[in-house]
Write a protein that holds these residues in place. Structure first.
Motif, mmCIF file in Angstrom:
data_model
loop_
_atom_site.group_PDB
_atom_site.id
_atom_site.type_symbol
_atom_site.label_atom_id
_atom_site.label_comp_id
_atom_site.label_asym_id
_atom_site.label_seq_id
_atom_site.Cartn_x
_atom_site.Cartn_y
_atom_site.Cartn_z
ATOM 1 N N LEU A 136 52.582 26.546 48.536
ATOM 2 C CA LEU A 136 51.185 26.547 48.150
ATOM 3 C C LEU A 136 50.300 27.051 49.285
ATOM 4 N N SER A 137 49.224 27.709 48.919
ATOM 5 C CA SER A 137 48.231 28.140 49.891
ATOM 6 C C SER A 137 47.507 26.919 50.448
ATOM 7 N N PRO A 138 46.830 27.036 51.600
ATOM 8 C CA PRO A 138 46.061 25.900 52.130
ATOM 9 C C PRO A 138 45.081 25.377 51.081
ATOM 10 N N GLY A 139 45.129 24.072 50.863
ATOM 11 C CA GLY A 139 44.302 23.472 49.824
ATOM 12 C C GLY A 139 44.858 23.647 48.428
ATOM 13 N N GLY A 140 46.056 24.221 48.306
ATOM 14 C CA GLY A 140 46.673 24.427 47.007
ATOM 15 C C GLY A 140 46.884 23.118 46.270
ATOM 16 N N ARG A 141 46.900 23.197 44.947
ATOM 17 C CA ARG A 141 46.933 21.986 44.118
ATOM 18 C C ARG A 141 48.281 21.808 43.433
ATOM 19 N N LEU A 142 48.559 20.560 43.137
ATOM 20 C CA LEU A 142 49.768 20.163 42.415
ATOM 21 C C LEU A 142 49.355 19.327 41.220
ATOM 22 N N ALA A 143 49.953 19.583 40.059
ATOM 23 C CA ALA A 143 49.705 18.766 38.864
ATOM 24 C C ALA A 143 50.976 18.757 38.029
ATOM 25 N N VAL A 267 50.152 13.478 37.313
ATOM 26 C CA VAL A 267 50.093 13.283 38.772
ATOM 27 C C VAL A 267 49.457 14.512 39.404
ATOM 28 N N THR A 268 48.422 14.299 40.197
ATOM 29 C CA THR A 268 47.737 15.408 40.847
ATOM 30 C C THR A 268 47.645 15.151 42.345
ATOM 31 N N GLY A 269 47.561 16.219 43.099
ATOM 32 C CA GLY A 269 47.411 16.141 44.541
ATOM 33 C C GLY A 269 47.095 17.519 45.086
ATOM 34 N N ARG A 270 46.951 17.603 46.400
ATOM 35 C CA ARG A 270 46.704 18.907 47.012
ATOM 36 C C ARG A 270 47.432 18.996 48.344
ATOM 37 N N ARG A 271 47.702 20.239 48.726
ATOM 38 C CA ARG A 271 48.326 20.472 50.026
ATOM 39 C C ARG A 271 47.359 20.089 51.141
ATOM 40 N N SER A 272 47.844 19.299 52.069
ATOM 41 C CA SER A 272 46.992 18.859 53.174
ATOM 42 C C SER A 272 46.779 19.994 54.161
#
Length: 272
Positions: A136-143, A267-272
């Motif tokens: 994922l790119s910086p700030g990329g998201r996961l769902a 479930v959601t999150g983002r790349r730190s």
């Protein structure tokens, strides 16, 4: 295929399990597709989308219609063949066979990673999600969507009717398909893998399992885990279990098919 560490799952999804899902692609989409919008609503026009455990590719194709591009990855050759055939006229979709735990994704090559019930079987989930994070790119998201515990759900009620004949076909809650049923564990895994702002939200949708009770019972009896357990008992016990399965489905039958209320964690999150 580039590298496999999850060999048991690779064998299953390139054997009967994957063949059954590929042969019944429309039926599995009818079971799970009611939750598609939980993921698709997060897709933007400039996103490069990664679909993890893409299977027959319905979600990947739908994401591509909203995004710059969409790529699906899965262990299953049979399902990927179906996915490629169905996406033949979709120019911004690609599919690749690989193990998400070790696949050499281009670092920062995606803006959003999604999955519809395709993340529950990693041999090492922290390694798998860390690899997704790198993709994922910086700030990329996961769902992603994953199963809740079966206890208290319609599907748990149906499978409970089989308990007198063989063990829970999905294994105990918290393992196998329900390995991410505990939000605390899910948050811990994703945090260790490098994700932030992890949120687990319970969502529901109708799942269509068949046009009538006999049709739905045959379909569920052919699903890999149930089929496996039916083969482990004698023919008389298998017949009684199948009868119990049909009886458990009766309350869910209506003029538009056999519908169970399906539950999942979004479930959601983002790349730190």
């Amino acid at each position: 295929m580039t590298g496999i560490v999850n060999t048991a799952q690779a064998e299953a999804w390139n054997g009967y399990e994957g063949e059954h899902w590929a042969a019944h692609a429309d039926r599995y989409d009818a079971v799970n597709g009611g939750l598609n919008d939980c993921l698709l609503d997060r897709v933007g026009p400039d996103d490069r989308v990664l679909d993890i455990g893409c299977g027959n590719g319905q979600l990947t194709r739908l994401a591509a219609a909203r995004a710059r591009s969409a790529a699906g990855i899965d262990l299953s050759g049979p399902m990927l063949a179906t996915a490629r055939a169905r996406a033949a006229d979709v120019p911004n979709v690609t599919f690749e066979q690989g193990d998400v735990q070790v696949h050499p994704f281009a670092e920062g090559g995606f803006d959003l990673a999604i999955s519809r019930f395709g993340v529950m079987f990693f041999a090492d989930p922290v390694a798998a999600f860390a690899n997704v994070r790198r993709a994922l790119s910086p700030g990329g998201r996961l769902a992603f969507l994953c199963m809740t515990a079966l206890a208290g759900t319609d599907l748990g009620r149906v499978f409970g009717a089989l308990a007198a004949y063989f063990p829970q076909p999905t294994g105990p809650d918290g393992s196998g398909p329900t390995s991410f049923a505990d939000p605390d564990r899910t948050r811990a895994v994703l945090t260790e893998a490098g994700f932030e702002d992890v949120v687990c939200t319970r969502v529901e949708a109708d799942q269509v399992w068949g046009r009538d009770v006999p049709d739905a019972a045959r379909f569920i009896a052919g699903w890999g885990p149930v089929r496996h357990h039916l083969a482990m008992v004698d023919s008389a016990t298998a017949a009684r279990a199948t009868e119990a399965l049909a009886a458990a489905l009766e309350p869910f039958a209506g003029p538009d098919g056999v519908r169970l209320r399906g539950t999942a964690w979004l479930v959601t999150g983002r790349r730190s």
